[in-house]
Design a protein around this motif. Structure first.
Motif, PDB file in Angstrom:
ATOM      1  N   CYS A 168       0.660  -1.083   0.218  1.00  0.00           N
ATOM      2  CA  CYS A 168      -0.063  -0.026   0.429  1.00  0.00           C
ATOM      3  C   CYS A 168       1.017   1.028   0.091  1.00  0.00           C
ATOM      4  N   TYR A 169       1.233   1.350  -1.421  1.00  0.00           N
ATOM      5  CA  TYR A 169       2.087   2.748  -1.710  1.00  0.00           C
ATOM      6  C   TYR A 169       2.046   4.219  -1.130  1.00  0.00           C
ATOM      7  N   ALA A 170       0.474   4.209  -0.798  1.00  0.00           N
ATOM      8  CA  ALA A 170       0.003   5.775  -1.305  1.00  0.00           C
ATOM      9  C   ALA A 170      -1.229   5.495  -0.127  1.00  0.00           C
ATOM     10  N   GLY A 209       5.109   4.575  -9.060  1.00  0.00           N
ATOM     11  CA  GLY A 209       5.679   4.646  -7.381  1.00  0.00           C
ATOM     12  C   GLY A 209       5.827   5.725  -6.811  1.00  0.00           C
ATOM     13  N   ALA A 210       4.343   6.294  -6.786  1.00  0.00           N
ATOM     14  CA  ALA A 210       3.682   7.933  -5.596  1.00  0.00           C
ATOM     15  C   ALA A 210       3.355   7.322  -4.819  1.00  0.00           C
ATOM     16  N   ARG A 211       3.802   8.221  -3.493  1.00  0.00           N
ATOM     17  CA  ARG A 211       3.065   8.098  -2.058  1.00  0.00           C
ATOM     18  C   ARG A 211       2.574   8.712  -1.483  1.00  0.00           C
ATOM     19  N   TYR A 226      10.710   7.451  -7.070  1.00  0.00           N
ATOM     20  CA  TYR A 226      11.649   6.095  -7.559  1.00  0.00           C
ATOM     21  C   TYR A 226      12.946   6.999  -7.654  1.00  0.00           C
ATOM     22  N   GLY A 227      13.832   7.083  -6.577  1.00  0.00           N
ATOM     23  CA  GLY A 227      15.018   7.766  -6.965  1.00  0.00           C
ATOM     24  C   GLY A 227      14.682   9.512  -7.076  1.00  0.00           C
ATOM     25  N   ASP A 231      10.164  13.896  -4.872  1.00  0.00           N
ATOM     26  CA  ASP A 231       9.802  15.234  -5.162  1.00  0.00           C
ATOM     27  C   ASP A 231       8.475  15.368  -6.289  1.00  0.00           C
ATOM     28  N   ARG A 232       8.368  13.980  -6.826  1.00  0.00           N
ATOM     29  CA  ARG A 232       7.275  14.150  -8.395  1.00  0.00           C
ATOM     30  C   ARG A 232       5.961  14.583  -7.793  1.00  0.00           C
ATOM     31  N   LEU A 233       5.799  15.889  -8.403  1.00  0.00           N
ATOM     32  CA  LEU A 233       4.025  15.906  -7.958  1.00  0.00           C
ATOM     33  C   LEU A 233       3.443  15.924  -9.732  1.00  0.00           C
ATOM     34  N   ALA A 234       2.768  14.704 -10.126  1.00  0.00           N
ATOM     35  CA  ALA A 234       2.134  14.754 -11.026  1.00  0.00           C
ATOM     36  C   ALA A 234       0.828  14.623 -11.253  1.00  0.00           C
TER      37      ALA A 234
END
Length: 288
Positions: A168-170, A209-211, A226-227, A231-234
């Motif tokens: 359950c990543y997010a 990979g979203a948290r 990932y990596g 701090d990606r915001l999609a």
């Protein structure tokens, strides 16, 4: 790439900075909480019960202190119940600790009950009705489950047909609804256990990979990856069956890029983010 700065949300008062931040969260009503101990947890060995302080900072700036007696979790999760009490849970369990993995405290900080929800907790969030939502990582196949505050299992993802639910990543809990984006397929999942006939809806999704996830109407935002994408915001929009990507940028602390670990909490349209030393919360709100 567009950069979006987090908006400062809540700060741990400086009078409490000498204590160790065991964990922190933002509850379903928007109150920020810090669980503080005298020292950092020690790996290995037995966990001796210890007293801890919860510092609660309300959206208007008011501060509330609650002393919890005989906390037993080495690496704890924390959230507040609607009646003013608190839930503290150990993220990992051993067989001899399993029965009291979760401790429930009343508003005066006294333990009222304890029970187990299973090893390998990745997320623990309480909803407005007092249900405790638990998302597990891949060392426990339980997936996502909802519990009562007395330890009764009220809903499980076992037969929910959520594709690729191994971790359950997010997890986002707002009102009495949960949203998730689980590994390995990373679909966007809406969970409404009390909705007749269709408690779970699933949208395919290409963001990996979203948290944390935020949802507002037919818009969605995914934070983390990932990596170098941590701090990606999609951004995306919901169609009948899928999430269609619309934009990708970065979500940064208000005072610029930060190194170290992040702690995230998803609540409806909001994603709350902490960076080390975990004394301040920033917020991104998809609805604004």
């Amino acid at each position: 790439m567009q950069k979006t700065a987090l908006i400062p949300y809540a700060d741990l008062p400086r009078a409490h900075h000498e204590r160790y931040v065991l964990t922190s969260t933002v509850d379903v009503f928007g109150v920020a909480h810090w669980l503080l101990g005298e020292r950092a947890p020690q790996p290995g060995g037995d966990v001796r019960p210890f007293d801890a302080l919860v510092v609660s900072v309300h959206p208007g700036g008011g501060v509330e202190l609650t002393e919890l007696s005989a906390v037993r979790a080495r690496w704890p999760y924390l959230d507040r119940l609607p009646d003013g009490g608190f839930v503290v849970a150990a993220s990992r369990t051993r067989r001899d600790e399993d029965s009291d993995q979760v401790q429930v405290f009343d508003a005066l900080g006294r333990e009222t009950s304890n029970f187990s929800v299973g090893d390998a907790i990745e997320h623990l969030l309480v909803d407005e009705a007092g249900h405790i939502w638990v998302g597990h990582f891949d060392e426990n196949p339980a997936g996502i489950r909802r519990w009562s505050a007395t330890g009764r299992l009220a809903w499980t993802s076992d037969n929910a047909r959520i594709p690729g639910l191994f971790d359950c990543y997010a997890l986002n809990v707002s009102g009495t609804v949960a949203w998730s984006c689980p590994y390995t397929d990373f679909p966007l999942v809406e969970i409404r256990p009390d909705r007749p006939g269709r408690p779970v809806r699933v949208w395919t999704n290409r963001v990996r990979g979203a948290r944390a996830v935020a949802v507002h109407g037919d818009r969605v935002a995914f934070y983390g990856g990932y990596g170098e994408e941590r701090d990606r915001l999609a951004h995306g929009e919901l169609t009948e069956t899928s999430v269609e990507s619309t934009d990708v940028g970065l979500l940064t602390p208000a005072d610029g890029p930060a190194s170290g670990r992040r702690r995230v909490v998803g609540r409806g349209s909001r994603i709350y983010v902490q960076t080390e030393p975990f004394t301040a919360w920033g917020v991104f709100d998809l609805s604004s």
